[in-house]
Design a protein around this motif. Structure first.
Motif, mmCIF file in Angstrom:
data_model
loop_
_atom_site.group_PDB
_atom_site.id
_atom_site.type_symbol
_atom_site.label_atom_id
_atom_site.label_comp_id
_atom_site.label_asym_id
_atom_site.label_seq_id
_atom_site.Cartn_x
_atom_site.Cartn_y
_atom_site.Cartn_z
ATOM 1 N N TRP A 354 0.921 -1.252 -0.132
ATOM 2 C CA TRP A 354 0.136 0.067 0.024
ATOM 3 C C TRP A 354 0.854 1.261 0.033
ATOM 4 N N LEU A 355 0.444 2.335 -0.541
ATOM 5 C CA LEU A 355 0.925 3.677 -0.584
ATOM 6 C C LEU A 355 0.186 4.259 0.777
ATOM 7 N N ARG A 381 -8.810 8.119 -24.800
ATOM 8 C CA ARG A 381 -9.617 8.116 -23.539
ATOM 9 C C ARG A 381 -8.973 7.338 -22.643
ATOM 10 N N CYS A 382 -8.987 7.521 -21.146
ATOM 11 C CA CYS A 382 -8.438 6.592 -20.436
ATOM 12 C C CYS A 382 -9.095 6.696 -18.737
ATOM 13 N N ILE A 383 -8.895 5.670 -18.234
ATOM 14 C CA ILE A 383 -9.477 5.482 -16.701
ATOM 15 C C ILE A 383 -8.227 5.372 -15.609
ATOM 16 N N SER A 384 -8.560 6.099 -14.569
ATOM 17 C CA SER A 384 -7.720 5.944 -13.455
ATOM 18 C C SER A 384 -8.642 5.485 -12.256
ATOM 19 N N GLU A 385 -7.994 4.428 -11.764
ATOM 20 C CA GLU A 385 -8.761 3.843 -10.569
ATOM 21 C C GLU A 385 -7.924 3.450 -9.448
ATOM 22 N N VAL A 386 -8.302 3.680 -8.209
ATOM 23 C CA VAL A 386 -7.701 3.480 -6.997
ATOM 24 C C VAL A 386 -8.761 2.855 -5.775
ATOM 25 N N LEU A 387 -7.861 2.055 -4.951
ATOM 26 C CA LEU A 387 -8.674 1.585 -4.069
ATOM 27 C C LEU A 387 -8.199 2.251 -2.662
ATOM 28 N N LEU A 388 -9.211 3.115 -1.982
ATOM 29 C CA LEU A 388 -8.703 3.977 -0.762
ATOM 30 C C LEU A 388 -9.294 3.245 0.247
ATOM 31 N N ASP A 389 -8.516 2.985 1.366
ATOM 32 C CA ASP A 389 -8.509 2.889 2.775
ATOM 33 C C ASP A 389 -8.519 4.021 3.612
ATOM 34 N N ALA A 390 -9.776 4.398 3.784
ATOM 35 C CA ALA A 390 -9.908 5.820 4.506
ATOM 36 C C ALA A 390 -10.191 5.560 6.150
ATOM 37 N N PHE A 508 -3.527 3.726 0.056
ATOM 38 C CA PHE A 508 -4.100 3.251 -1.350
ATOM 39 C C PHE A 508 -3.409 1.973 -1.683
ATOM 40 N N ASP A 509 -4.355 1.211 -2.375
ATOM 41 C CA ASP A 509 -3.905 -0.291 -2.234
ATOM 42 C C ASP A 509 -3.280 -0.372 -3.584
ATOM 43 N N TYR A 510 -3.674 0.307 -4.508
ATOM 44 C CA TYR A 510 -3.337 0.236 -6.193
ATOM 45 C C TYR A 510 -3.749 1.627 -6.742
ATOM 46 N N PHE A 511 -3.094 1.953 -8.094
ATOM 47 C CA PHE A 511 -3.407 2.762 -9.002
ATOM 48 C C PHE A 511 -3.504 2.100 -10.503
#
Length: 516
Positions: A354-355, A381-390, A508-511
């Protein structure tokens, strides 16, 4: 005897298709992302390109290619330019729209040189190294010289620099670039004033054959950008000029292609890498063939840009100027840049895989938030996706993902003073949408449309979504009409952020970056 004479000819004919297969067709735009003010050199069979990233740190990115089409980010010239209020975002100072501009890259006698101005510092910097990938870089600071859009030329044991806007000036540096050895610059080109907006900027300086060449960008009023070449048999002039590229691509009627270098191949072919303003994604490079007509380097097809260009070099690799990241290594890949100087308390080891970004106070929202981590978006076109632990955000903190530019928007989790958690979307700092949030982790997405490919899509639009499980997505009833603005002067980036007054942190688990 007849067979012996014919056999070499037959073998040569048989080899022609094989030689043709070594080349490739490049479709412009070349690398569909923000790579402006580029300079390109060839060292043997290797090509190196430098670009402008202004206020981002590290800065002055170095890219490598073997085919002039596919580029891989391999290094930066510096980590931070100065450790001052500007790059620490203190006391109302920042480098937005300033910083490192239009670097000139050269190779001479085993040494690489990079020269640029920093508009926030009002001075010029020259870096040198024998290892362009691993460094280290030694630097010289010219406090009293402001080499706007410079270009260096090594010529017969001497080192020259041309720079300027409207008037192009010439000065001589010491052979190692450590000092200026003239007292006053010499004006060698005065571009016409009548009917012009931008005049003689972004110079690229060469000696090829019997001529000195300066290739620059002009912008006639109420017209499109164009490439003008000046040449002279004498470095001091007089110089004559000719327009060598003028036109548009990709349906963009107002965005002419101009500013950039020319470079040759080992086989003697020449190409020009010139950028095109391309709306919200930024200023993106194109490649054009160069043919020599009466000693002039004419680009494209008789001076008009081509959409598809045959590049006579074997295809090699793929672009690596953006990338997904699982945060599983002990370092960040080179595609990441911090907004100004990075903090010291971010971590990839506090929670392996994780970051972690700490929440630092910010007076004006994300614009003054230390520790904002960015990378380029890409078209069409592009998509940016993250998993956030808040879960570790404290009251007053917020974290998420941002479409980062002056006119930007972000979606993330915010914790109010009472500890209530919400999913919030903000355009700049104005709240546009919110919803209650009860969990700890949330998936967030930004979908960018730079060039529409489906009916109903609108150019330069960003859409924002969230999900509790990464499978079922809810799109927020809001979209951002992106605008390229000169106060930041860079294309839109995806940025991971965490700031506030609570002193918590975000993981952040990934980007993931998906280009389509």
């Amino acid at each position: 005897m007849a067979l012996r004479r014919i056999l070499p000819l037959l073998l040569a004919l048989l080899c022609l298709p094989l030689q043709a297969q070594q080349g490739q067709v490049a479709h412009n735009p070349l690398t569909y992302t923000d790579i402006p003010d580029n300079d390109v050199i060839r060292v043997g069979e290797d090509y190196y390109m430098v670009s402008t990233t202004m206020y981002f740190c590290p800065g002055a990115p170095i890219m490598h290619s073997r085919d002039l089409v596919h580029w891989r980010l391999v290094a930066y010239v510096y980590d931070i330019l100065e450790d001052d209020d500007v790059y620490n975002l203190r006391n109302g100072r920042n480098a937005y729209g300033k910083g490192q501009w239009a670097t000139s890259l050269r190779y001479h006698d085993g040494v690489y040189y990079a020269l640029f101005v920093a508009n926030d510092q009002k001075k010029s910097y020259l870096y040198r190294t024998r290892d362009i990938v691993d460094g280290p870089w030694e630097r010289t600071v010219f406090d009293d010289w402001f080499f706007h859009d410079p270009s260096m030329l090594f010529d017969q044991g001497r080192l020259w620099v041309v720079w300027g806007n409207g008037e192009l000036k010439l000065a001589e540096l010491s052979p190692d670039g450590s000092s200026v050895i003239c007292t006053e610059p010499e004006v060698i080109v005065r571009a016409p004033r009548e009917g012009w907006g931008l005049r003689a900027e972004g110079a690229h300086f060469y000696r090829i054959g019997d001529y000195y060449y300066i290739i620059e960008i002009d912008w006639p009023k109420d017209d499109i950008r164009q490439v003008t070449c000046w040449r002279s048999h004498d470095i001091h002039g007089p110089y004559e000029s000719r327009v060598v590229l003028r036109g548009t691509l990709d349906g963009r009627s107002k965005d002419g292609i101009a500013q950039g270098p020319i470079v040759d191949t080992p086989a003697g072919d020449w190409y020009a890498i010139q950028f095109q303003d391309h709306g919200a994604v930024g200023r993106i490079p194109t490649i054009q063939p160069v043919t020599w007509e009466d000693g002039w380097p004419v680009m494209g097809d008789g001076g008009r840009p081509l959409q598809d260009v045959t590049v006579n070099l074997p295809a090699d690799g793929r672009d690596y100027v953006w990338a997904s990241d699982e945060f599983e290594n002990d370092h960040l890949p080179l595609v990441w840049q911090w907004n100004h100087k990075p903090p010291t308390d971010w971590s990839l080891s506090a929670r392996p895989g994780w970051l972690r970004l700490q929440a630092h106070p910010s007076e004006k929202g994300i614009a003054t938030a230390v520790g904002t981590l960015t990378q380029r978006t890409a078209g069409p076109r592009c998509i940016s996706e993250v998993l956030l632990d808040a879960s570790a955000l404290a009251p007053g903190d917020q974290a998420g993902i941002c479409a980062f530019q002056s006119h930007g928007a972000r979606i993330g989790v915010e914790v109010d003073r009472r500890g209530n958690r919400r999913i919030v979307l903000r355009e700049r700092e104005k709240r546009k949408w919110q919803a209650p949030f009860q969990g700890e982790s949330i998936y967030l997405r930004i979908r960018y449309v730079f060039t529409p490919q489906d009916d109903g899509e609108v150019e330069d639009t960003a859409f924002f979504s969230w999900s509790a499980d990464g499978k079922n997505w809810t799109e927020v009833p809001y979209c951002l009409k992106m605008r390229y603005t000169l106060d930041y002067f860079t294309g839109y980036r995806s940025a991971l952020y965490c700031f506030g007054t609570g002193g918590g942190h975000a993981d952040f688990d990934y980007f993931h970056q998906h280009i389509h």
